[in-house]
Design an enzyme around this catalytic site. Structure first.
Site, PDB file in Angstrom:
ATOM      1  CG  ASP A  57      -2.257   0.712   0.990  1.00 21.75           C
ATOM      2  OD1 ASP A  57      -2.875   0.674   1.519  1.00 21.75           O
ATOM      3  OD2 ASP A  57      -2.024   1.891   0.118  1.00 21.75           O
TER       4      ASP A  57
HETATM    5  C1  GLC Z   1      -4.352   4.330  -0.062  1.00 23.99           C
HETATM    6  C2  GLC Z   1      -5.322   3.015   0.054  1.00 23.99           C
HETATM    7  C3  GLC Z   1      -4.977   2.223  -1.094  1.00 23.99           C
HETATM    8  C4  GLC Z   1      -4.910   2.898  -2.272  1.00 23.99           C
HETATM    9  C5  GLC Z   1      -3.432   3.677  -2.306  1.00 23.99           C
HETATM   10  C6  GLC Z   1      -3.115   4.509  -3.626  1.00 23.99           C
HETATM   11  O1  GLC Z   1      -3.790   4.969   0.932  1.00 23.99           O
HETATM   12  O2  GLC Z   1      -5.169   2.490   1.251  1.00 23.99           O
HETATM   13  O3  GLC Z   1      -6.292   1.643  -1.148  1.00 23.99           O
HETATM   14  O4  GLC Z   1      -4.887   2.080  -3.525  1.00 23.99           O
HETATM   15  O5  GLC Z   1      -3.298   4.237  -1.161  1.00 23.99           O
HETATM   16  O6  GLC Z   1      -3.794   5.524  -3.386  1.00 23.99           O
END
Ligand code: GLC
Length: 745
Positions: free
Chosen positions: A231
């Site tokens: 993430d």
């Molecule tokens: C965010 C989310 C994830 C997302 C990523 C990119 O913090 O937790 O679901 O795809 O970052 O935006």
């Protein structure tokens, strides 16, 4: 140097490899043109493309290109229809591909452990089977367009509070049977191009640095061969995360690239570990190249979004068949949401819609000659008391003129979002005041609620018709009107229980945790498993949803085969109009070695039937679906016994049931000195010999007394006074038995 057509890690330098396993920018991976390696473009999100060409962020703060905003997962889930989920995935894949996106960051399939979780709008259900089946279908649809999926957030990311540090403390059964189950299904059935590891810790270990999670379970047990991506900002120690099996850190981090290079130079990181991740990333580059940037039909996607919105609407109440409405009825519309739709959640999934319908415009557009009285009733911002009072009075005045009032309530955008959890389930007080006042002057009030997380629906007791619309996406208003006027017969079913009180919810005392830890104290008893197990009343049960027609169930047959149980029954549409029923199959084992819920969803089918039509429905349940996770031997076990098999229109509207005898798996727990007399003495190979070793203690008791001593561990008895043996001699006998039993069967 000739550029290899299909580069492999071994032709790249260590520095080149180190640059590939961490992003090159916020959304892209490193390109190595000299080595024929293309950079990948990854972006959100699960219900619409959030492609940023300007400033980049992972919370939806900056602009993104226009894209179809489909209803989020919470709404799609209520359809209980994998075919629909696959179609949505395909449409999203087309839009992603048309913008050159290689990986779309979805689906989000985390289990809804508490209705308070701020991101529940982005997830499917409290049930792992429904979450997994829909998630797998969405991935198949997306990847059919040549775009990679990123199933997220792996794993046990079930709250937003302190999500980058908090430890989800989950027992093995709950982890396997509830929180990993949907991921396992998506990985095994749909082979997502990437798996996104979550921010949080699991039992104290960061998911991004957990070899048990990312390698032992995901790859060695489930056979996953794709890329594990972090993430955004989930990696603390890049070298440790590489060793754990995290292939790609996002977003870019110069510090990480340097740390990998230093670790290679110092011999702290084996280059073969880096090569594995690099090869998986190169394979992903190859897998996603070449698909044509085919144009997409955005009108067609808008129509699909409208279809999903209507299919996701759950008709909770319809007293005296007030719905569907008739066009000749004098309708008044009250509620700011009729003018300012609440159609998606906030955060990284935020979509810039290609267009946005609102109920008021559509109604007025449909009947230009007929006035549609409207009053906002309440403000979506904090209005002062005087302004609130004025809005309420205006709403009452409009309601007086109407034969029927459509009252649109819901959670304001500020009430729920990625990044924070709710503290309660109530709708804003101003909305409830408007409801009460309108009810005073009009008997025929239809309430439509727009919300991403479950809300307190106790106000529904005071109205004849209640629709849970969840978040309808850009075409949600049109979808709602299709249902209100009967152009679509509602077939949505609750993918999450609506409780009577927040205090009744399974995680109430353990959400969102304390001092960096969240105890999943309810274990496997999540959602309806909890309410059924504790015989708690609920406002509306899992799987519930009404229709404008009715269905009957008859002639249940249940057959157990070697690999699966086949459940068949006849479903009939006994009502006046065509409609769709979601028939649900539940199973359980009343007499089990482990504590099980009274029923667990083991299959379902969404079936469209004409009025009067009957159809024989057959639902296959893989034998493995009946298994529990036995942490003593780290394995799934199907217990033998008489299983309860039920078929119903919801988890609390069971229409047919049967008992089915299942032959179980042999379970042999390796014997040790901690094994009890009760476990060791019956062993055919060494039981009598162990009894002989321990006779100095055992011989003094008659058989009846001995029954009371069977819980004594043999290792302890071997040290008792009078026993002419030793733990070592007993251990040798146990080892002999273990060897014999673990040999060829
Ligand atoms: C965010 C989310 C994830 C997302 C990523 C990119 O913090 O937790 O679901 O795809 O970052 O935006």
């Amino acid at each position: 140097m000739s550029v290899p057509s299909r580069p492999k890690a071994e032709v790249l330098s260590p520095e080149q490899k180190a640059s590939l396993v961490t992003g090159a920018s916020f959304w892209e991976t490193r390109a190595l043109p000299e080595a024929g390696v293309r950079g990948l473009l990854l972006t959100d999100g699960p219900h619409g493309l959030r492609l940023q060409v300007g400033e980049a962020d992972h919370l939806g703060a900056h602009a993104s290109v226009p894209a179809t905003c489909f209803p989020p997962a919470v709404t799609l889930a209520a359809s209980f229809d994998p075919d629909l989920a696959e179609r949505v995935g395909g449409a999203l894949g087309g839009e992603a591909r048309s913008h050159g996106v290689d990986v779309l960051l979805g689906p989000g399939i985390n289990i809804k452990r508490s209705p308070l979780c701020g991101r529940n709008f982005e997830y499917y259900s409290e049930d792992p089977l429904l979450s997994g089946v829909l998630g797998a279908a969405w991935v198949r649809g997306l990847q059919s367009q040549g775009v990679g999926a990123s199933v997220k957030h792996f794993a046990a990311n079930n709250q937003e509070t302190d999500r980058l540090r908090s430890s989800s403390d989950v027992d093995p059964r709950a982890l396997r049977e509830i929180y990993l189950r949907a991921f396992e299904r998506v990985v095994r059935e749909a082979a997502p191009a990437t798996v996104m590891c979550s921010y949080n810790r699991i039992n104290g270990v960061y998911a991004s640095e957990d070899p048990w999670l990312l390698t032992r379970v995901l790859r060695e047990e489930w056979g996953y061969e794709g890329v594990v991506v972090s993430d955004w900002g989930a990696v603390g120690d890049r070298v440790r995360s590489l060793r754990a099996g995290l292939d790609l850190e996002m977003p870019a981090s110069a510090r990480s690239v340097s740390a990998v290079n230093v670790a290679l130079c110092e011999g702290a990181l084996d280059e073969s570990v880096l090569d594995s991740s690099v090869d998986r990333i190169l394979a992903l580059v190859r897998k996603t190249e070449g698909a044509a940037l085919a144009p997409v039909d955005l009108e067609e996607h808008h129509a699909l979004a409208q279809e999903v919105a209507a299919r996701g609407i759950v008709l909770l109440k319809n007293d005296d068949d007030l719905l569907p409405l008739r066009p000749d009825q004098q309708l008044a519309v009250i509620g700011e949401f009729a003018r300012t739709p609440r159609y998606q959640g906030a955060g990284s999934s935020l979509v810039n819609p290609t267009r946005l319908d609102c109920v008021l415009d559509l109604l007025r557009g449909a009947t230009p000659a007929v006035d549609v009285p409207f009053a906002a009733g309440f403000s979506l911002d904090d209005a002062d008391a005087a302004a609130e009072e004025a809005l309420l009075r205006e709403a009452v005045a409009v309601a007086r003129t109407a034969e029927v009032v459509l009252l649109m309530l819901g959670l304001p955008p500020a009430a729920e979002s990625e990044g924070r959890d709710r503290m309660h389930l109530s709708l804003p007080r101003a909305q409830l005041r408007v409801l009460a006042a309108v009810r005073e002057v009009c008997d025929h009030v239809v309430v439509a609620v727009s919300n991403g997380g479950v809300v307190d629906l106790s106000f529904g007791e005071d109205v004849p018709a209640l629709l849970e619309c969840w978040l309808g996406g850009q075409a949600g208003a049109a979808g709602l009107l299709d249902v209100l006027y009967g152009r679509v017969n509602p077939s949505g079913r609750l993918a999450e229980t609506v409780p009577l009180r927040l205090e009744d919810t399974p995680s109430y005392l353990d959400f969102p945790g304390e001092l960096g830890h969240t105890r999943y104290g309810e274990g496997v008893h999540v959602g309806y498993r909890w309410y059924d197990g504790r015989r708690l009343g609920v406002r509306y049960p899992f799987g519930h949803g009404l229709s404008y027609t009715h269905f009957s169930y008859r002639d249940l047959e249940v057959r157990a085969g070697a690999q699966r149980v086949t459940v068949s029954f006849t479903l009939t549409n006994t009502g006046p109009v065509a409609g769709r029923e979601v028939a649900q199959v539940y199973a359980s084992l009343p007499l089990s070695v482990v504590r099980r819920a009274p029923r667990e969803l083991r299959g379902f089918a969404s079936v469209e039937l004409e009025s009067g039509e009957s159809r024989r429905i057959e639902i296959a349940v893989d034998r493995g679906e009946l298994a529990y996770w036995d942490h003593r031997i780290d394995a799934w076990i199907v217990e033998g016994g008489d299983y309860s098999v039920e078929v119903g229109a919801s988890s609390r509207d069971i229409r047919l049931s049967a008992t089915l005898a299942i032959t179980g798996d042999p379970v042999r727990i390796p014997l040790s000195l901690d094994s009890t007399l009760g476990e060791v003495l019956p062993d055919p190979l060494i039981g009598e010999r162990v009894r002989h070793e321990l006779d100095g203690f055992l011989a003094q008791f008659d058989e009846l007394t001995l029954q009371g001593l069977l819980s004594l561990p043999v290792g302890r008895v071997a040290t008792f006074p009078g026993v002419d043996s030793t733990p070592e001699r007993v251990a040798a006998l146990l080892a002999e038995a273990n060897a014999a039993h673990s040999g060829p069967r």
